[in-house]
Design a protein around this motif. Structure first.
Motif, short mmCIF file in Angstrom:
data_model
loop_
_atom_site.label_atom_id
_atom_site.label_comp_id
_atom_site.label_asym_id
_atom_site.label_seq_id
_atom_site.Cartn_x
_atom_site.Cartn_y
_atom_site.Cartn_z
N LEU A 1 10.63 6.68 3.72
CA LEU A 1 9.05 6.17 3.29
C LEU A 1 8.78 5.28 4.82
O LEU A 1 7.49 5.24 5.11
N LYS A 2 9.57 4.37 5.15
CA LYS A 2 9.31 3.68 6.24
C LYS A 2 8.90 4.55 7.51
O LYS A 2 7.87 4.25 8.29
N ARG A 3 9.59 5.34 7.76
CA ARG A 3 9.54 6.51 8.91
C ARG A 3 8.17 7.23 8.74
O ARG A 3 7.50 7.46 9.53
N LEU A 4 8.13 7.63 7.53
CA LEU A 4 6.80 8.31 7.10
C LEU A 4 5.73 7.38 7.59
O LEU A 4 4.80 8.01 7.99
N ARG A 5 5.84 6.20 6.91
CA ARG A 5 4.70 5.03 7.18
C ARG A 5 4.36 5.28 8.78
O ARG A 5 3.18 4.96 9.25
N SER A 6 5.45 5.20 9.57
CA SER A 6 5.27 5.16 10.94
C SER A 6 4.38 6.07 11.77
O SER A 6 4.10 5.93 12.89
N ILE A 7 4.44 7.33 11.01
CA ILE A 7 3.68 8.37 11.59
C ILE A 7 2.06 8.29 11.44
O ILE A 7 1.45 8.87 11.94
N LEU A 8 1.81 7.58 10.27
CA LEU A 8 0.65 7.42 9.71
C LEU A 8 -0.34 6.36 10.56
O LEU A 8 0.17 5.39 11.11
N TRP A 9 -1.57 6.57 10.38
CA TRP A 9 -2.50 5.68 10.95
C TRP A 9 -2.99 4.73 9.48
O TRP A 9 -2.84 5.39 8.44
N GLU A 10 -3.14 3.48 9.64
CA GLU A 10 -3.93 2.50 8.89
C GLU A 10 -4.88 3.42 7.93
O GLU A 10 -5.84 4.01 8.58
N GLY A 11 -4.87 3.24 6.62
CA GLY A 11 -6.05 4.12 5.89
C GLY A 11 -5.62 5.47 5.38
O GLY A 11 -6.24 6.07 4.73
N ASP A 12 -4.68 6.12 6.20
CA ASP A 12 -4.15 7.34 5.75
C ASP A 12 -3.39 7.02 4.38
O ASP A 12 -3.15 6.29 3.97
N ALA A 13 -3.20 8.31 3.67
CA ALA A 13 -2.93 8.18 2.29
C ALA A 13 -1.61 8.96 2.09
O ALA A 13 -1.24 10.05 2.59
N LEU A 14 -0.90 8.69 0.96
CA LEU A 14 0.57 9.16 0.38
C LEU A 14 0.38 9.43 -1.13
O LEU A 14 0.21 8.61 -1.78
N LEU A 15 0.24 10.86 -1.63
CA LEU A 15 0.25 10.95 -2.94
C LEU A 15 1.50 11.06 -3.32
O LEU A 15 2.23 12.15 -2.84
N LEU A 16 2.25 10.26 -3.99
CA LEU A 16 3.69 10.25 -4.33
C LEU A 16 4.03 10.60 -5.93
O LEU A 16 3.62 9.74 -6.54
N ALA A 17 4.76 11.50 -6.19
CA ALA A 17 4.95 11.68 -7.48
C ALA A 17 6.45 11.40 -7.85
O ALA A 17 7.31 11.46 -6.99
N ALA A 18 6.74 10.78 -9.05
CA ALA A 18 7.88 10.26 -9.46
C ALA A 18 8.11 10.37 -10.92
O ALA A 18 7.32 10.03 -11.79
N ASP A 19 9.59 10.81 -11.31
CA ASP A 19 9.69 11.02 -12.63
C ASP A 19 10.12 9.66 -13.10
O ASP A 19 10.96 8.73 -12.46
N LEU A 20 9.80 9.33 -14.33
CA LEU A 20 10.24 7.89 -14.84
C LEU A 20 11.32 8.07 -15.74
O LEU A 20 11.73 9.07 -16.42
N GLU A 21 11.89 6.75 -16.06
CA GLU A 21 12.81 6.78 -17.02
C GLU A 21 12.47 7.23 -18.36
O GLU A 21 11.18 7.00 -18.85
N LYS A 22 13.52 7.91 -19.05
CA LYS A 22 13.24 8.42 -20.44
C LYS A 22 14.37 8.52 -21.22
O LYS A 22 15.42 8.43 -20.61
#
Ligand code: AVI
Length: 323
Positions: free
Chosen positions: A176-197
């Protein structure tokens, strides 16, 4: 669709990774990214429809209900890049919402050529969309998309399906840090995550009654047979899906049903497996909502909003790149 093949992996990288994982002292491993050849990608599409595997339907419900809300948060114009698009079915909701306000460029990034082709077939009818795919690793593809963007355009990166959970903890933060380094401030990431169950729900999701997930898991050995000339006897490996309480992850393994020696000529390897020994093939982490907020703060993002599915605990988070 235009597709660019960006050769990023050395031709023998598969062989090297197989060799490295099977020569490990202690737990033998194979990287889960190699599940997705044409057969594995097709099996994964079937998994997404299984009654036990609630992740995909949860995400479809979230995106079908909230796509407009999500895109309304983003200042336009927006270029969309998707890491691991799969068939692109869930992405339709986001793209249709965006296309209502602007013609939209969409860049699926996939290692699997067959998945890219499926994605294009699924989405090409959307009005005002242009699709240019990249057949390459996620971040290499994202670099290509970022390099082509025009002044004033914002990037929206989609990382759906809880694929982030297939990285181990430290690797996910580094990614995620490497991904962030490719983006400009204000760009967005829609991140999906499965939760505990509850554990029984999770184990059923990764060990379905039809045996599709077992076939998906064994296909990794079949792929090594096909591509590296190996002689794995698939009947000699049982599919194992277990919940690791410590890491809060589902793990898939392949357990040897007998003592055996397998040859993998194109990896220059003969490997001995003892009865009951396992090859660890996948980890699939299950998150808490707070953990996701913490991850955003560690990787240069601010979590702007979260959308939660109640039926199958699963969350889509919109992260905005911070300075
Ligand atoms: C792609 N990934 C998020 C899936 C998961 O749930 O970890 C892959 C999968 N493995 C077994 N079933 C599905």
């Amino acid at each position: 669709m235009l597709t660019s093949l960006i050769p990023t992996t050395a031709p023998n990288e598969f062989a090297l990774d197989v060799r490295h994982g099977l020569l490990k002292t202690g737990q033998k491993e194979l990287p889960s990214k190699y599940f997705y050849d044409a057969t594995g990608s097709a099996l994964f599409e079937v998994i997404c429809q299984l009654p036990e595997y609630g992740l995909t339907r949860a995400e479809e419900r979230l995106l079908s209900h909230h796509a407009k809300e999500i895109v309304d948060i983003l200042p336009g114009p927006v270029v969309v890049a998707e890491l691991g698009s799969g068939t692109g079915k869930k992405t339709r909701f986001v793209l249709e919402a965006l296309c209502e306000r602007q013609p939209t460029s969409y860049h699926p990034i996939e290692l699997s050529a067959s998945a890219l082709a499926m994605c294009e077939r699924e989405l090409r009818d959307i009005n005002c969309i242009s699709i240019v795919g990249f057949e390459t690793e996620y971040l290499n593809g994202l670099l290509e998309v970022a390099a082509r963007r025009k002044e004033g355009e914002h990037l929206l990166v989609l990382f759906l399906g809880s694929t982030i959970g297939n990285f181990d903890g430290e690797a996910s933060i580094a990614f995620l840090k490497r991904l962030r380094s490719i983006l400009w401030e204000g760009d967005a990431l829609l991140l999906a995550a499965d939760l505990e169950k509850p554990v029984e729900r999770l184990v059923a999701a990764y060990d379905d009654a039809l045996g599709v997930t077992a076939a998906f898991n064994r296909n990794l050995l079949a792929r090594i047979n096909r591509e590296l000339g190996a002689d794995f006897d698939l009947a000699q490996f049982a599919h194992l899906a277990i919940y690791n309480e410590q890491t809060r992850s589902m793990e898939m393994h392949l357990r040897a049903q007998s003592n055996q020696v397998v040859s993998i000529p194109q990896a220059g390897l003969q490997v001995a497996l003892g009865l009951g020994e396992t090859i660890w093939t996948e980890t699939s982490h299950k998150y808490s909502r707070n953990e996701l907020l913490w991850m955003a703060s560690q990787t240069g993002f601010r979590c702007e909003a979260q959308w939660l599915d109640q039926e199958w605990p699963f969350v889509d988070s919109l992260w905005i790149a911070q300075s």
